[in-house]
Design a protein around this motif. Structure first.
Motif, PDB file in Angstrom:
ATOM      1  N   GLY A  48      12.199 -11.931  -4.618  1.00  0.00           N
ATOM      2  CA  GLY A  48      13.049 -12.901  -3.913  1.00  0.00           C
ATOM      3  C   GLY A  48      13.033 -12.706  -2.406  1.00  0.00           C
ATOM      4  N   MET A  49      11.857 -12.335  -1.886  1.00  0.00           N
ATOM      5  CA  MET A  49      11.785 -12.048  -0.451  1.00  0.00           C
ATOM      6  C   MET A  49      11.680 -13.340   0.367  1.00  0.00           C
ATOM      7  N   LEU A  50      12.482 -13.414   1.411  1.00  0.00           N
ATOM      8  CA  LEU A  50      12.421 -14.541   2.367  1.00  0.00           C
ATOM      9  C   LEU A  50      11.998 -13.910   3.692  1.00  0.00           C
ATOM     10  N   TYR A  54       7.339 -10.354   7.971  1.00  0.00           N
ATOM     11  CA  TYR A  54       6.609  -9.270   7.311  1.00  0.00           C
ATOM     12  C   TYR A  54       5.443  -9.807   6.483  1.00  0.00           C
ATOM     13  N   GLU A  55       5.669 -10.941   5.815  1.00  0.00           N
ATOM     14  CA  GLU A  55       4.639 -11.446   4.896  1.00  0.00           C
ATOM     15  C   GLU A  55       3.564 -12.266   5.612  1.00  0.00           C
ATOM     16  N   MET A  56       3.899 -12.872   6.773  1.00  0.00           N
ATOM     17  CA  MET A  56       2.926 -13.756   7.415  1.00  0.00           C
ATOM     18  C   MET A  56       2.622 -13.351   8.853  1.00  0.00           C
ATOM     19  N   ILE A 234       5.490  -1.482  -0.244  1.00  0.00           N
ATOM     20  CA  ILE A 234       6.713  -1.132  -0.983  1.00  0.00           C
ATOM     21  C   ILE A 234       7.926  -1.866  -0.423  1.00  0.00           C
ATOM     22  N   TYR A 235       8.769  -2.391  -1.308  1.00  0.00           N
ATOM     23  CA  TYR A 235      10.107  -2.794  -0.865  1.00  0.00           C
ATOM     24  C   TYR A 235      11.147  -2.233  -1.812  1.00  0.00           C
ATOM     25  N   VAL A 236      12.257  -1.818  -1.224  1.00  0.00           N
ATOM     26  CA  VAL A 236      13.372  -1.253  -1.985  1.00  0.00           C
ATOM     27  C   VAL A 236      14.581  -2.125  -1.665  1.00  0.00           C
ATOM     28  N   GLY A 246       9.681  -2.864  -5.565  1.00  0.00           N
ATOM     29  CA  GLY A 246       8.488  -3.683  -5.758  1.00  0.00           C
ATOM     30  C   GLY A 246       7.425  -3.268  -4.769  1.00  0.00           C
ATOM     31  N   ALA A 247       6.330  -3.749  -4.857  1.00  0.00           N
ATOM     32  CA  ALA A 247       5.725  -4.383  -6.012  1.00  0.00           C
ATOM     33  C   ALA A 247       4.240  -4.051  -5.988  1.00  0.00           C
ATOM     34  N   THR A 248       3.687  -3.913  -7.170  1.00  0.00           N
ATOM     35  CA  THR A 248       2.235  -3.734  -7.240  1.00  0.00           C
ATOM     36  C   THR A 248       1.576  -5.074  -6.947  1.00  0.00           C
ATOM     37  N   LEU A 290       2.973 -12.939 -12.598  1.00  0.00           N
ATOM     38  CA  LEU A 290       1.659 -13.333 -12.078  1.00  0.00           C
ATOM     39  C   LEU A 290       1.855 -14.241 -10.878  1.00  0.00           C
ATOM     40  N   ARG A 291       1.508 -13.724  -9.682  1.00  0.00           N
ATOM     41  CA  ARG A 291       1.609 -14.570  -8.485  1.00  0.00           C
ATOM     42  C   ARG A 291       0.468 -15.593  -8.520  1.00  0.00           C
ATOM     43  N   PRO A 292       0.753 -16.853  -8.231  1.00  0.00           N
ATOM     44  CA  PRO A 292      -0.331 -17.844  -8.180  1.00  0.00           C
ATOM     45  C   PRO A 292      -0.995 -17.801  -6.804  1.00  0.00           C
ATOM     46  N   TYR A 316       1.378 -17.625  -3.798  1.00  0.00           N
ATOM     47  CA  TYR A 316       1.025 -16.198  -3.678  1.00  0.00           C
ATOM     48  C   TYR A 316       2.288 -15.332  -3.650  1.00  0.00           C
ATOM     49  N   ARG A 317       2.583 -14.636  -2.542  1.00  0.00           N
ATOM     50  CA  ARG A 317       3.718 -13.715  -2.492  1.00  0.00           C
ATOM     51  C   ARG A 317       4.997 -14.405  -2.007  1.00  0.00           C
ATOM     52  N   ASN A 318       4.930 -15.714  -1.800  1.00  0.00           N
ATOM     53  CA  ASN A 318       6.012 -16.345  -1.036  1.00  0.00           C
ATOM     54  C   ASN A 318       6.616 -17.586  -1.669  1.00  0.00           C
TER      55      ASN A 318
HETATM   56  N1  GLY Z   1       7.004 -11.395  -1.987  1.00  0.00           N
HETATM   57  C1  GLY Z   1       6.694 -10.078  -2.354  1.00  0.00           C
HETATM   58  C2  GLY Z   1       5.850  -9.938  -3.548  1.00  0.00           C
HETATM   59  O1  GLY Z   1       5.206 -10.876  -3.979  1.00  0.00           O
HETATM   60  O2  GLY Z   1       5.802  -8.875  -4.072  1.00  0.00           O
END
Ligand code: GLY
Length: 354
Positions: A48-50, A54-56, A234-236, A246-248, A290-292, A316-318
């Motif tokens: 549930g990361m917003l 960090y991601e982009m 890693i996120y805690v 998370g997350a692998t 499964l991330r698309p 993907y991750r977002n």
């Molecule tokens: N948004 C973080 C992840 O996909 O693990």
């Protein structure tokens, strides 16, 4: 079967993207039905990361229009969270464990500042092992399981219909379900993440979609002073009185939602390096999703190449972060409004078709 109240738009998948798109379309005056299998999807399994920084923005090659789109979505979340009673956690603490990670975070700090966002250097909190720490007040997260319920309540209270069924066939304006029903709509939006690949024969643009397996764990441990702590992958997250770790991220893993010993062990041992007190914590749950993903890691949002069928996947991750902006974008696209050409080029599902 034709629905009693024939929807103009049918969305497959009641994850964050499907729900936010449904809500945006309903607010724009469309009749909308969601079709969902009831199985847990990537949205449920996610952290549930917003986190557009960090991601982009942390990736210097991430295109500016995409960063701006993600930042706009983060802003839309502030409003949506209030309307739908979704709790947003903040701030985020970014930790650098090596000099290389310090350099990456200093680069992120500069890009954030150029975007008008704060990333401040702070002391490394007691109990955490790192060389440097940076605090980002605008980076948030939400509890996906609670947020899915809140968004569904909002969707239904706006007049949206929910149909439980497994979509297994598609053609222009028609969706077949495993139980034999055929549903009709002027427009169909495929928002069921990696599962949309089951339609790859009928909708060839879906052939570019691929899974990136992610695994996570919940441990019994007192919450941390900072609700979101990130270091490398890693996120805690301090959530519901415990910690979610998370997350692998495994693009080569078979697309099965199993929890696998080695990846989870490596994840927990990496998290323990960061937070040594995890050594004695009990693991209470582990899960996978499964991330698309797409070859360029950008989403596929727009016309599928098949009459009346749109895609809203490849997030993907977002998925959680992008959901409100994708909802707004698709609403404009389906309503025939003019959209930003840079974004249309970046998100076009047909960009991978030769
Ligand atoms: N948004 C973080 C992840 O996909 O693990």
């Amino acid at each position: 079967m034709t629905l009693p109240r024939h929807p103009s738009i049918m969305i497959v998948g009641a994850g964050p993207v499907g729900l936010c798109t449904g809500i945006a379309l309903l607010k724009d005056g469309h009749r909308v039905a969601l079709v969902d299998s009831g199985a847990h999807g990537a949205g449920w399994a996610s952290g549930g990361m917003l986190a557009p920084l960090y991601e982009m923005a942390a990736d210097p090659t991430c295109p500016d229009p995409y960063v701006q789109f993600a930042l706009k979505s983060a802003e839309l979340w502030q409003v949506l969270a209030q309307t739908c009673a979704v709790d947003l956690q903040s701030p985020s603490l970014f930790l650098a464990r090596t000099q290389e990670e310090v350099e990456v975070l200093l680069g992120l700090q500069q890009r954030a500042n150029r975007l008008g966002l704060e990333v401040a250097t702070v002391p490394v909190p007691a109990g955490l092992r790192a060389q440097a720490a940076f605090q980002a007040p605008s980076e948030r997260s939400l509890d996906p399981r609670a947020a899915l319920k809140s968004l569904m309540n909002q969707f239904q209270s706006l007049g949206g219909d929910l149909l439980v069924g497994q979509a297994n066939a598609i053609s222009p304006h028609r969706l077949g379900l495993l139980d034999g029903r055929t549903l009709e709509a002027e427009t169909i939006v495929l928002a069921h993440g990696f599962n949309a690949t089951s339609f790859r024969q009928s909708v060839p643009t879906l052939k570019a979609l691929r899974p990136v397996k992610g695994q996570m764990a919940r441990v019994a441990h007192p919450e941390l002073a900072s609700p979101i702590v990130r270091a490398g992958r890693i996120y805690v997250l301090s959530r519901s009185g415990g910690l979610v770790i998370g997350a692998t991220s495994d693009p080569l893993a078979p697309p099965a939602p199993s929890v696998d010993v080695d990846p989870v062990l490596t994840l927990l041992s990496e998290a323990k390096e960061l937070l040594p007190s995890l050594a004695t914590a009990a693991v209470v749950e582990a899960w996978a999703g499964l991330r698309p993903d797409t070859p360029d890691h950008l989403p596929m949002v727009g016309a599928s190449g098949m009459d009346g069928i749109y895609l809203a996947t490849g997030t993907y991750r977002n998925g959680w972060l992008l959901a409100p902006a994708i909802g707004a974008y698709l609403t404009e696209l389906i309503s025939g409004k003019t959209l930003d050409q840079d974004l249309m080029n970046l998100f076009a599902p047909e960009r991978f078709s030769s």
